[in-house]
Design an enzyme around this catalytic site. Sequence first.
Site, mmCIF file in Angstrom:
data_model
loop_
_atom_site.group_PDB
_atom_site.id
_atom_site.type_symbol
_atom_site.label_atom_id
_atom_site.label_comp_id
_atom_site.label_asym_id
_atom_site.label_seq_id
_atom_site.Cartn_x
_atom_site.Cartn_y
_atom_site.Cartn_z
ATOM 1 N N LYS A 139 -43.549 -61.786 38.240
ATOM 2 C CA LYS A 139 -44.828 -61.996 37.576
ATOM 3 C C LYS A 139 -44.996 -63.458 37.176
ATOM 4 O O LYS A 139 -44.163 -64.030 36.478
ATOM 5 C CB LYS A 139 -44.913 -61.085 36.353
ATOM 6 N N GLU A 154 -46.468 -50.786 36.756
ATOM 7 C CA GLU A 154 -45.652 -51.793 36.089
ATOM 8 C C GLU A 154 -44.689 -51.119 35.116
ATOM 9 O O GLU A 154 -45.037 -50.161 34.420
ATOM 10 C CB GLU A 154 -46.561 -52.761 35.323
ATOM 11 N N CYS A 176 -50.248 -56.956 36.637
ATOM 12 C CA CYS A 176 -51.023 -56.848 35.412
ATOM 13 C C CYS A 176 -51.822 -58.107 35.066
ATOM 14 O O CYS A 176 -52.864 -58.342 35.647
ATOM 15 C CB CYS A 176 -50.124 -56.418 34.257
#
Length: 278
Positions: free
Chosen positions: A113, A43, A155
């Site tokens: 995301k 990331e 994440c």
Amino acid sequence: MTIRIALIQLRVVESKEKNLKNACDLIRISKKEKEANVVVLPECFNAPYTAEMLRDVAEEIPNGETSRALSTAARDFGVYVVGGSIVESCGGRLYNTCTVWGPEGDLVATYRKVVKRKGTVLSGKTTVAETKLFTAGSQYATFTVGETRIGLGICWDMRFAEFATAYRTMGCDLLIYPAVCDVPTGEQHWELLAKARALDNQAFVAFCSPARDTHAKLIPYGHSLVVDPWGQVIQRATEFQEIVVADLVLKELTVVRQRIPVFEQKRSDLYELKVGYS
């Protein structure tokens, strides 16, 4: 079939150009020396994880500098490149976005995301307030290597079991999460979450982190890892810059799902997962 996956745990520096050169060099090594089919970056791999730096390196997809570099590397070395994530600029908004490039250099998937982390971590320190910096995505994203479907998260998405199970419902056999996790959180939850997502969904799971930098505002945990559908770690990194390579033996998916047929025994009369699309 076996997929050889390489997780590139690179050290992120302040120079975007140096980060891109380092990433492309490690992609080359992953393919030419390690013989990987799929290469994964962390990331926010092209800049340190601070709000100021992330804003500075924002770019359009697929025409930005990072996209062009990853496309060229994928084409030149003939490998699938999961481009970790970068800050995407689109329509006056910023997104934390993962791109996937095919062996011909084509853009085969884009994932924004979905779940944004607030600006505190387990240690109590304040870092990037993603809820203020980024706009949340609203779609799943998958791509295929051979007959294997692969799902993408970034994440914080790893904490949501339903999100991973939605990908399994779509037929995904491998889940990939580029991530920046701080050390205190990583020590307690990193491996546990990877094992949980793999065991819950009887799928392979890969977490890819930057290398640890003790001078960074958010010190990455490192320890990129790959977990098999039995919930066992089959490869893990240290905290330093390195390439972690794992062979995903896909016949193991059939074995574990036959021996422990939990997806056949779901009580849909009591609960069900509805996978929505935007």
